[in-house]
Structures are given as structure tokens and as C-alpha cells.
Motif scaffolding. Structure first.
Motif, PDB file in Angstrom:
ATOM      1  N   THR A  14      16.823  77.448  55.134  1.00  0.00           N
ATOM      2  CA  THR A  14      16.244  77.055  53.854  1.00  0.00           C
ATOM      3  C   THR A  14      15.775  75.601  53.818  1.00  0.00           C
ATOM      4  OG1 THR A  14      18.479  76.637  53.003  1.00  0.00           O
ATOM      5  CG2 THR A  14      17.483  78.773  52.499  1.00  0.00           C
ATOM      6  N   GLY A  15      15.865  74.871  54.937  1.00  0.00           N
ATOM      7  CA  GLY A  15      15.250  73.560  55.017  1.00  0.00           C
ATOM      8  C   GLY A  15      16.144  72.365  54.796  1.00  0.00           C
ATOM      9  N   TYR A  16      17.439  72.568  54.553  1.00  0.00           N
ATOM     10  CA  TYR A  16      18.345  71.430  54.392  1.00  0.00           C
ATOM     11  C   TYR A  16      18.683  70.794  55.734  1.00  0.00           C
ATOM     12  CZ  TYR A  16      19.114  72.787  49.539  1.00  0.00           C
ATOM     13  OH  TYR A  16      18.940  73.088  48.205  1.00  0.00           O
ATOM     14  N   SER A  56       4.246  55.073  57.028  1.00  0.00           N
ATOM     15  CA  SER A  56       5.614  54.971  57.552  1.00  0.00           C
ATOM     16  C   SER A  56       6.647  55.446  56.537  1.00  0.00           C
ATOM     17  CB  SER A  56       5.920  53.531  57.975  1.00  0.00           C
ATOM     18  OG  SER A  56       5.776  52.639  56.877  1.00  0.00           O
ATOM     19  N   SER A  57       6.452  55.113  55.258  1.00  0.00           N
ATOM     20  CA  SER A  57       7.425  55.543  54.249  1.00  0.00           C
ATOM     21  C   SER A  57       7.335  57.050  54.017  1.00  0.00           C
ATOM     22  CB  SER A  57       7.209  54.785  52.939  1.00  0.00           C
ATOM     23  OG  SER A  57       5.916  55.007  52.428  1.00  0.00           O
ATOM     24  N   ILE A  58       6.121  57.603  54.040  1.00  0.00           N
ATOM     25  CA  ILE A  58       5.978  59.060  53.876  1.00  0.00           C
ATOM     26  C   ILE A  58       6.605  59.786  55.050  1.00  0.00           C
ATOM     27  CG2 ILE A  58       4.252  60.920  53.886  1.00  0.00           C
ATOM     28  CD1 ILE A  58       2.529  59.189  52.067  1.00  0.00           C
ATOM     29  N   LYS A  59       6.450  59.243  56.236  1.00  0.00           N
ATOM     30  CA  LYS A  59       7.047  59.864  57.420  1.00  0.00           C
ATOM     31  C   LYS A  59       8.566  59.823  57.341  1.00  0.00           C
ATOM     32  CE  LYS A  59       6.820  59.819  62.469  1.00  0.00           C
ATOM     33  NZ  LYS A  59       6.305  61.205  62.559  1.00  0.00           N
ATOM     34  N   GLU A  60       9.111  58.692  56.904  1.00  0.00           N
ATOM     35  CA  GLU A  60      10.563  58.559  56.782  1.00  0.00           C
ATOM     36  C   GLU A  60      11.135  59.528  55.767  1.00  0.00           C
ATOM     37  OE1 GLU A  60      13.928  55.272  55.346  1.00  0.00           O
ATOM     38  OE2 GLU A  60      11.792  54.778  55.298  1.00  0.00           O
ATOM     39  N   TRP A  61      10.440  59.725  54.666  1.00  0.00           N
ATOM     40  CA  TRP A  61      10.964  60.529  53.569  1.00  0.00           C
ATOM     41  C   TRP A  61      10.709  62.022  53.723  1.00  0.00           C
ATOM     42  CZ3 TRP A  61      13.407  59.651  48.748  1.00  0.00           C
ATOM     43  CH2 TRP A  61      13.873  58.359  48.566  1.00  0.00           C
ATOM     44  N   TYR A  62       9.561  62.419  54.264  1.00  0.00           N
ATOM     45  CA  TYR A  62       9.157  63.821  54.148  1.00  0.00           C
ATOM     46  C   TYR A  62       8.854  64.526  55.477  1.00  0.00           C
ATOM     47  CZ  TYR A  62       8.453  61.863  49.495  1.00  0.00           C
ATOM     48  OH  TYR A  62       8.618  61.211  48.300  1.00  0.00           O
ATOM     49  N   ASP A  63       8.939  63.813  56.586  1.00  0.00           N
ATOM     50  CA  ASP A  63       8.706  64.417  57.902  1.00  0.00           C
ATOM     51  C   ASP A  63      10.031  64.935  58.447  1.00  0.00           C
ATOM     52  OD1 ASP A  63       7.410  65.182  60.220  1.00  0.00           O
ATOM     53  OD2 ASP A  63       7.424  63.187  61.110  1.00  0.00           O
ATOM     54  N   GLY A  64      10.042  65.332  59.711  1.00  0.00           N
ATOM     55  CA  GLY A  64      11.299  65.638  60.390  1.00  0.00           C
ATOM     56  C   GLY A  64      11.622  67.093  60.573  1.00  0.00           C
ATOM     57  N   TYR A  65      10.819  67.998  60.006  1.00  0.00           N
ATOM     58  CA  TYR A  65      11.092  69.429  60.175  1.00  0.00           C
ATOM     59  C   TYR A  65      10.505  69.915  61.500  1.00  0.00           C
ATOM     60  CZ  TYR A  65      12.159  69.231  55.201  1.00  0.00           C
ATOM     61  OH  TYR A  65      12.696  68.904  53.987  1.00  0.00           O
ATOM     62  N   ARG A  66      11.213  70.829  62.124  1.00  0.00           N
ATOM     63  CA  ARG A  66      10.761  71.391  63.397  1.00  0.00           C
ATOM     64  C   ARG A  66      10.662  72.901  63.255  1.00  0.00           C
ATOM     65  NH1 ARG A  66       8.253  69.589  68.099  1.00  0.00           N
ATOM     66  NH2 ARG A  66       8.832  70.910  69.847  1.00  0.00           N
ATOM     67  N   PHE A  67       9.432  73.432  63.198  1.00  0.00           N
ATOM     68  CA  PHE A  67       9.198  74.870  63.125  1.00  0.00           C
ATOM     69  C   PHE A  67       8.592  75.310  64.448  1.00  0.00           C
ATOM     70  CE2 PHE A  67       8.364  74.636  58.244  1.00  0.00           C
ATOM     71  CZ  PHE A  67       9.708  74.390  58.030  1.00  0.00           C
ATOM     72  N   GLY A  68       9.293  76.182  65.164  1.00  0.00           N
ATOM     73  CA  GLY A  68       8.791  76.573  66.471  1.00  0.00           C
ATOM     74  C   GLY A  68       8.658  75.363  67.362  1.00  0.00           C
ATOM     75  N   GLU A  85      14.644  62.176  52.247  1.00  0.00           N
ATOM     76  CA  GLU A  85      14.790  62.942  51.011  1.00  0.00           C
ATOM     77  C   GLU A  85      15.989  63.881  51.077  1.00  0.00           C
ATOM     78  OE1 GLU A  85      12.092  65.614  48.010  1.00  0.00           O
ATOM     79  OE2 GLU A  85      11.902  65.988  50.150  1.00  0.00           O
ATOM     80  N   ILE A  86      16.103  64.634  52.159  1.00  0.00           N
ATOM     81  CA  ILE A  86      17.223  65.570  52.291  1.00  0.00           C
ATOM     82  C   ILE A  86      18.533  64.806  52.445  1.00  0.00           C
ATOM     83  CG2 ILE A  86      18.124  67.549  53.552  1.00  0.00           C
ATOM     84  CD1 ILE A  86      15.535  68.075  52.053  1.00  0.00           C
TER      85      ILE A  86
END
Length: 539
Positions: free
Chosen positions: A384-386, A283-295, A406-407
Motif C-alpha cells: 500500500t505504499g508505506y 531537490s525538496s520534491i525528490k526528498e519528500w515524494y520520490d523513493g518508490y521502487r516499482f519493478g 512524507e512517509i
């Protein structure tokens, strides 16, 4: 922790597929990219992704698979090995020219050009057998010599002329084709780094001419090319680098093709955590480092996940941290803040609050155009991922959001630093602020501090968690107070000791100032103050 030593180590800092496989490191299988590249992609393919999303490792994987002399054992147990017919036809069947331009970042054009020559020479030296090839004429062997020749009469330097340098990739392809009788594959990693550095340092026009000519010869008028793959952060086709290249296929972060091959999927992260027996950290890894949507794929930043899991293997109590932010200067985000209008500041506050903003995304900007308009900066933050997309969007208009914790922290840190710079532009006001502390004038402190917040970017009305708000204002206030060089300003959040948030020692006045920061969501600051006074009396 006794079982950690029997597990595969994580490939921290490794970008070589062969090294990861031969050293027995943990590898998240992305070899399906090979199949999709062959069956679904074009003659020349450009993948644009943010930094630290696995571009270089994927390029190394492609090189290892296709290059003549490939060891099939490196791919045993991986997804691509199940494609037996494909492997028999393509594995180890091609000469591969592979260069990374990430190191071409000289302070001036002459230095950058020399670094480009060094990059080409290093790759050409892998093919020294061409000097003795019976398939090449004497003239062709001399062409090869021009790619590796150095001037040893004085300080060693490369002697490639512009014509030789601009045609170098095509020359290598032609010579390898003649030697093997097989067309070459060209891999160019981080193709846009030289352009970004040139734009920052004032030799952009010279670099664009060099890159354009190199790419045109290697990718457009090259009969010895089987196919090519390029990677970078930005798509800059308006630069005319790819002029007339009608066989170019671009796969950006908005395209569904190959969308899950850059970054880790949720399933891949769960499998890694299960392997290292760290499922409770999901859960903490998902909160901090997930969330990007590519395609159409939701992905995590792979660099963050690998680094954090590696640290957890050493000590499970280590909290998540900002690893991606430490790999860049965050220059783009600072440009957004510097150019921010009142409307822009409102949009930034909404993003920090977890909301979204709608923006037209232009993926084909030139580097010279990046900061011409505040609207262009939004596009760069997205590519660029921000920021990442939410929902499907409407044409080029995208619904943008901050992807993860993180962002979000990067935004908060950069905003705080920008606010401090803005505040320090008015020395008189800042001196009045410091003087109010000396005189214990709480009303004046509150008035000036509130004015600062109203003039910059406020997070008071956002959905940011209370402890993060306190941290934000703590850091902001600390930076302002340290404006006074004759004050000794101490922070318990930095030292990890004591009870007061900030302590100031004024030696000349023989005075001490103790500051306690509290944030309340209900506006009842008096109740919070009484509670603090009660706790202080116990202390």
C-alpha cells in the motif's frame, strides 16, 4: 509570477483523461501503457498499486482510446500517436464497459449491494441505444431493461435480483457484442474496495460471494470479452475471486512489466518543473515524494507532485507538506503499532533511522488474514505504499525502507499518537507526571518521561534530524499535558508567537508553567541550558 497565467493548469482532482485533454491541462504522458497492454499483457490483467498513483486516470485513458467514437485529436502529440499501425487497428474500435467500485462502501451489505447496483446501472445507462437496436431480440432488450430498471412505487430503489446483478457485466458485454459485432473490453477500477469495506464492517462473506460471481461470469465464462483490465491496492487471488482464471496476468509493484506507467519518473518530474520554471524545487520534491521502487522503475507519488507544484505556482515559498497522508486514515500503520512486539518496535526504530529491514512479503493475503499476524501487516504496508523495496531481494524476502520524507512524517505522527494512547492507559502515572510539573520537580518529570520513551518507541538514537526530533517530542509532550482538562496548554509551534515552546496556565492555583524543549546529539544538555539562559536574559 507573471507567466503563470499562460501556462497549462494542473489537473487537481481530475481523473478523466478526456477532460484533462480537452481542457488543455498539463498531462504526463502514460499512453505507452496502451502499446504494452496490447503486445505484452494477458487476456485479463490486474495492476496493483498504492492509492493516488494514477490508476483511475490510466483506466480513463484506456477507455477513451479503445471506445467506439474515440476522437483521435485527444491523443495528438502523445507517445501512442507515433504507433500509427496500432492506432489504425485499435483506436476507437471496441465497445468498453468501464466501472469503478471505489464508491461501493456501505455500512452494511444491503447498502453496499444497492451502491453496486447503482454503479452498474450508471454504466448501463450509457448504452440506452440498445433498447432500439435491431441486432437484439426482444428478450435481449428486456435483459438490458433489467439493468436500468428502478422501483418508483415508493422510495426509488434498484430492483436487480442477485442473478441479474451477478451477471450484469457479462450481460452488457454480450449485448454490446451483438449490437456492434465486436467483442467488449472490460475495465474495473478499484476492484478491491468493496472487499476492504466489507471486512471492516462485518459483511465480508456476503460481499465476497457477490464479487466472485460477478467476476467469474465477466472474466472467465465470457465469450464476448476481448480483454479486461482491473486495478486495486491489494492482490487477493486467494479469495477465490479469480478461481480457475488461467488467463489472468498480475502486475504488482514487484513486477517489471508496465512498471513506470503508475507514478512519475525522475525525468517526468524534471520536465514538469522546467515547464513551470520551478527547477530550484527539484531537490525538496525528490526528498519528500520520490523513493518508490516499482519493478525496475524509481517513481514519485504523482498526487503529491501535482498538488505541490500547483501550490508553488501560486506561491513559490510554500514548503512541502503531507498530501498523500490526508487521503487515508492510515489505519494499517496503526495496526502495526498496536500489534508491535519488542522486536517489531526495534525494526520500526531502524526504519525511522533510515535503515532497512528484511521481511517476507505475501502478496496474496485474504482480507480476513491481513491482521492475523504482525508479519502480514508488513506485507500490507509494502503493497500500500508505506514501505518500498531496496535492492533485488531474495525470493519473497524483500529489503524494506521508508520511501521518502512524507512517509517518514506519517510514521512519526502515527507513532506519537499511538504513544499518547498507550501512556493514557495508566491514569495514575500520568497524574503523577502532571503533578511533577506543578511542583517543579524536574527529576520526577525526567524519570517518568524517560520511562514512557523506554516503554514505547524511541527515536533518540536514530538518524532523524534534530529539529524533527524536537518536533516529535514537543508534540508527544503536548498531548500528554492536554490530558489535564483543567489546564490551559498553549504551544508556540501552533500559534506561531512567543518564545516558550509550551506555556501552561493553571487558573485555580494562579500558576504558570513555562517549558522549553531542546534536543542535543552530544549529550551536553548543560551547555544548551546555559545558552538558553543567556538568551533568555537578553529577552
Amino acid at each position: 509570477m507573471t507567466g503563470r497565467f499562460t501556462q497549462k493548469r494542473l489537473p487537481i482532482g481530475m481523473e478523466s483523461f478526456q477532460e484533462i485533454r480537452t481542457e488543455g491541462c498539463y498531462y504526463v504522458d502514460k499512453t505507452g501503457l496502451i502499446r504494452d497492454l496490447l503486445y505484452k499483457c494477458g487476456k485479463v490483467n490486474l495492476f496493483t498499486r498504492p492509492r493516488r498513483f494514477g490508476k483511475s486516470l490510466n483506466m480513463s485513458m484506456l477507455k477513451t482510446f479503445f471506445e467506439i467514437g474515440c476522437d483521435p485529436a485527444l491523443f495528438e502529440g502523445l507517445e501512442i500517436a507515433e504507433e500509427q499501425e496500432l492506432c489504425e487497428r485499435y483506436m476507437g474500435q471496441f465497445p468498453v464497459v468501464s466501472v469503478s467500485l471505489k464508491g461501493v462502501n456501505g455500512g452494511d451489505y444491503a447498502t453496499a449491494r444497492a451502491l453496486m447496483c447503482a454503479t452498474i446501472r450508471e454504466e448501463a445507462l450509457r448504452f440506452q441505444f440498445l433498447l432500439d437496436s435491431s441486432q437484439l431480440t426482444e428478450r435481449e432488450r428486456k435483459q438490458y431493461e433489467q439493468l436500468v430498471e428502478v422501483d418508483t412505487s415508493g422510495r426509488e430503489s434498484f430492483v436487480m435480483s442477485d442473478a441479474v446483478l451477478m451477471g450484469s457485466l457479462k450481460t452488457l458485454c454480450t449485448l454490446l457484442y451483438k449490437h456492434y459485432g465486436k467483442k467488449a473490453i472490460v475495465l474495473i477500477d478499484e476492484y478491491d474496495v468493496p472487499l476492504a469495506k466489507a471486512n471492516e464492517r462485518g459483511y465480508y462473506d456476503q460481499m465476497i460471494l457477490l464479487i466472485r460471481n460477478m467476476f467469474e461470469q465477466a472474466l472467465k465464462t465470457n465469450d464476448s470479452l476481448y480483454f479486461a483490465v482491473l486495478t486495486g491496492c491489494l492482490r487477493v487471488s486467494k479469495e477465490s475471486i479469480f478461481t480457475g482464471l488461467n488467463n489472468l496476468k498480475v502486475m504488482s509493484i514487484t513486477d517489471p512489466e508496465c512498471d513506470a506507467y503508475f507514478g512519475f519518473t525522475d525525468t517526468e518530474v524534471k520536465e514538469m518543473l522546467a515547464y513551470y520554471k520551478l527547477e530550484e524545487k527539484y531537490s525538496s520534491i525528490k526528498e519528500w515524494y520520490d523513493g518508490y521502487r516499482f519493478g525496475d522503475a524509481d517513481v514519485y507519488c504523482p498526487w503529491d507532485v501535482v498538488v505541490y507544484v500547483d501550490k508553488l505556482c501560486a506561491k513559490e515559498s510554500i514548503p512541502p507538506s503531507d498530501y498523500w497522508s490526508n487521503t487515508s486514515s492510515n489505519y494499517i500503520l496503526r495496526k502495526l503499532l498496536e500489534q508491535a512486539t519488542p522486536d517489531t518496535r526495534d525494526e520500526i526504530e531502524r526504519l525511522i533511522a533510515g535503515e532497512t529491514v528484511w521481511k517476507e512479503i505475501k502478496e496474496e493475503l485474504t482480507y480476513k488474514e491481513l491482521y492475523d499476524s504482525i508479519e502480514h501487516v508488513w506485507s500490507v504496508l509494502f503493497t500500500t505504499g508505506y514501505l518500498t523495496k531496496r535492492g533485488e531481494g531474495m525470493g519473497k524476502v524483500r529489503q524494506l525502507a521508508i520511501p521518502n520524507r512524507e512517509i517518514h512524517n506519517i510514521f512519526m505522527t502515527q507513532i506519537r499518537e499511538w504513544m499518547q494512547v498507550e501512556v493514557r492507559k495508566d491514569d495514575t502515572r500520568l497524574l503523577e507526571f502532571c503533578k511533577a510539573f506543578e511542583q517543579a520537580d524536574a527529576e520526577q518529570v525526567e524519570q517518568i518521561f524517560s520511562g514512557y520513551l523506554n516503554d514505547t518507541i524511541s527515536i533518540r538514537d536514530t538518524a532523524v534530524r534534530k529539529e524533527l526530533k524536537e518536533n516529535f517530542y514537543h508534540g508527544f509532550l503536548l498531548g500528554l499535558l492536554r490530558y489535564r482538562r483543567d489546564w490551559k496548554v498553549l504551544s508556540n509551534r501552533e500559534s506561531g508567537r512567543g518564545y516558550a515552546d509550551i506555556v501552561i496556565e493553571l487558573f485555580m492555583q494562579k500558576m504558570g508553567i513555562v517549558i522549553e524543549l531542546k534536543y542535543v546529539d552530544d549529550g551536553n544538555l548543560e551547555a544548551k541550558r546555559k545558552n538558553f539562559d543567556k538568551r533568555r536574559s537578553v529577552i
